[in-house]
Design a protein around this motif. Structure first.
Motif, PDB file in Angstrom:
ATOM      1  N   LEU A   1       0.830  -1.201   0.000  1.00 35.43           N
ATOM      2  CA  LEU A   1       0.000   0.000   0.000  1.00 35.43           C
ATOM      3  C   LEU A   1       0.865   1.252   0.000  1.00 35.43           C
ATOM      4  O   LEU A   1       0.605   2.205  -0.748  1.00 35.43           O
ATOM      5  CB  LEU A   1      -0.905  -0.008   1.230  1.00 35.43           C
TER       6      LEU A   1
ATOM      7  N   VAL B   1       0.730   4.154  -2.986  1.00 35.69           N
ATOM      8  CA  VAL B   1       0.372   5.535  -2.651  1.00 35.69           C
ATOM      9  C   VAL B   1       1.525   6.471  -2.992  1.00 35.69           C
ATOM     10  O   VAL B   1       1.334   7.560  -3.549  1.00 35.69           O
ATOM     11  CB  VAL B   1      -0.014   5.656  -1.165  1.00 35.69           C
TER      12      VAL B   1
ATOM     13  N   VAL C   1       2.266   7.087   4.044  1.00 30.11           N
ATOM     14  CA  VAL C   1       1.001   7.219   3.320  1.00 30.11           C
ATOM     15  C   VAL C   1       0.380   8.584   3.591  1.00 30.11           C
ATOM     16  O   VAL C   1      -0.053   9.288   2.671  1.00 30.11           O
ATOM     17  CB  VAL C   1       0.026   6.083   3.715  1.00 30.11           C
TER      18      VAL C   1
ATOM     19  N   PHE D   1      -9.289   8.668  -4.744  1.00 28.58           N
ATOM     20  CA  PHE D   1      -8.360   7.612  -4.342  1.00 28.58           C
ATOM     21  C   PHE D   1      -7.650   7.997  -3.048  1.00 28.58           C
ATOM     22  O   PHE D   1      -7.630   7.226  -2.079  1.00 28.58           O
ATOM     23  CB  PHE D   1      -7.332   7.364  -5.450  1.00 28.58           C
ATOM     24  N   ASN D   2      -7.087   9.186  -3.009  1.00 35.21           N
ATOM     25  CA  ASN D   2      -6.349   9.629  -1.823  1.00 35.21           C
ATOM     26  C   ASN D   2      -7.259   9.816  -0.615  1.00 35.21           C
ATOM     27  O   ASN D   2      -6.872   9.495   0.516  1.00 35.21           O
ATOM     28  CB  ASN D   2      -5.599  10.933  -2.128  1.00 35.21           C
TER      29      ASN D   2
ATOM     30  N   ILE E   1      -8.199   6.287   0.749  1.00 36.84           N
ATOM     31  CA  ILE E   1      -7.054   5.687   1.435  1.00 36.84           C
ATOM     32  C   ILE E   1      -6.798   6.401   2.763  1.00 36.84           C
ATOM     33  O   ILE E   1      -6.517   5.765   3.791  1.00 36.84           O
ATOM     34  CB  ILE E   1      -5.786   5.754   0.561  1.00 36.84           C
TER      35      ILE E   1
ATOM     36  N   TRP F   1      -9.430   5.325   5.284  1.00 38.37           N
ATOM     37  CA  TRP F   1      -9.250   3.897   5.578  1.00 38.37           C
ATOM     38  C   TRP F   1      -8.070   3.679   6.526  1.00 38.37           C
ATOM     39  O   TRP F   1      -8.180   2.954   7.513  1.00 38.37           O
ATOM     40  CB  TRP F   1      -9.027   3.139   4.279  1.00 38.37           C
ATOM     41  N   VAL F   2      -6.948   4.321   6.242  1.00 43.81           N
ATOM     42  CA  VAL F   2      -5.750   4.148   7.060  1.00 43.81           C
ATOM     43  C   VAL F   2      -5.948   4.735   8.457  1.00 43.81           C
ATOM     44  O   VAL F   2      -5.526   4.133   9.452  1.00 43.81           O
ATOM     45  CB  VAL F   2      -4.530   4.791   6.366  1.00 43.81           C
TER      46      VAL F   2
ATOM     47  N   LEU G   1     -13.827   1.772   0.920  1.00 40.34           N
ATOM     48  CA  LEU G   1     -12.600   1.970   0.136  1.00 40.34           C
ATOM     49  C   LEU G   1     -12.778   1.533  -1.307  1.00 40.34           C
ATOM     50  O   LEU G   1     -12.544   2.315  -2.241  1.00 40.34           O
ATOM     51  CB  LEU G   1     -11.445   1.199   0.782  1.00 40.34           C
ATOM     52  N   TYR G   2     -13.202   0.290  -1.498  1.00 39.71           N
ATOM     53  CA  TYR G   2     -13.235  -0.265  -2.854  1.00 39.71           C
ATOM     54  C   TYR G   2     -14.374   0.280  -3.699  1.00 39.71           C
ATOM     55  O   TYR G   2     -14.208   0.476  -4.909  1.00 39.71           O
ATOM     56  CB  TYR G   2     -13.271  -1.794  -2.784  1.00 39.71           C
TER      57      TYR G   2
END
Length: 242
Positions: free
Chosen positions: A88, A92, A147, A175-176, A179, A182-183, A218-219
């Protein structure tokens, strides 16, 4: 609901990941000449890593678990630490290094990633045994900061360029953002893995619900962005160069 989740958690997770990868494959043609194609590679990578990461379960079902029982790879913590968190971080970094145009920012991203790699190597050398335990922290924390740094730099450059006018149309923004969220939630949850007890179904189901919600967010966010966003004109990235 809980019984349904017990029986179908893995299937739902793989279905969401595969759907996102399929959406990426369908959309690949319009992005193949842009850095966005790397996002499609990321989705394929994530699906394969998650699928292979279930190897203890697969071996158990095939009555082959004895082949790894009592070994360092009996549990799959090492697999996700190396391939998911490090993978990941790479994706990124690579994607944002491609789309960030300010030369100073690009240099910061590149040097920071080299520092991250050094941290990972040192952790593997001096804390190798922790790689196979749920309480491994160094690599996950290192992955978190690299990230976050990449995404913050992308947001900062976007805010200071004309791209801010059309940020809601940008695949890279979604996308960013996905992520980033999520992180922020997953890393604290992952730290509690050291206290994981497969007999405590209240905790297991609580964890699964959070993981599943995060993965769906996320997906589906990334796959929807791939489908509905358009490839960005290279001229949009000309602002902010120094």
């Amino acid at each position: 609901m809980d019984e349904f989740l017990k029986e179908n958690y893995a299937l739902i997770t793989y279905s969401v990941e595969f759907f996102a990868f399929l959406a990426g494959l369908i959309s690949y043609r319009k992005y193949k000449t842009t850095p966005a194609r790397i996002i499609v590679y990321f989705l394929g990578f994530a699906f394969v890593v998650d699928l292979i990461g279930r190897y203890p379960h697969f071996l158990w079902q095939m009555d082959l678990f004895h082949l790894i029982e009592g070994t360092l790879i009996e549990r799959n913590y090492w697999w996700y630490t190396i391939f998911w968190w490090c993978g990941l971080s790479f994706f990124v970094y690579y994607i944002n290094h491609q789309i960030v145009q300010n030369i100073k920012f690009k240099r910061i991203i590149r040097l920071a990633y080299y520092l991250y790699l050094l941290q990972v190597i040192l952790a593997l050398v001096f804390r190798f045994e922790y790689l196979f335990k749920p309480d491994e922290r160094i690599i996950k924390i290192a992955s978190l900061w690299i990230v976050m740094l990449n995404i913050i730099i992308y947001f900062f450059e976007t805010l200071n360029s004309e791209r801010i006018i059309r940020f809601y149309k940008s695949l890279y923004f979604y996308f960013n953002t996905a992520i980033f969220i999520w992180v922020l939630i997953m890393i604290p949850m992952d730290f509690f893995e050291a206290y994981f007890n497969p007999e405590d179904w209240n905790y297991v189901l609580f964890k699964w619900k959070i993981y599943l919600s995060l993965n769906i967010f996320l997906y589906l966010t990334i796959s929807s962005a791939l489908i509905f966003c358009a490839p960005e004109n290279k001229l949009l990235f000309s602002n902010g160069r120094t």
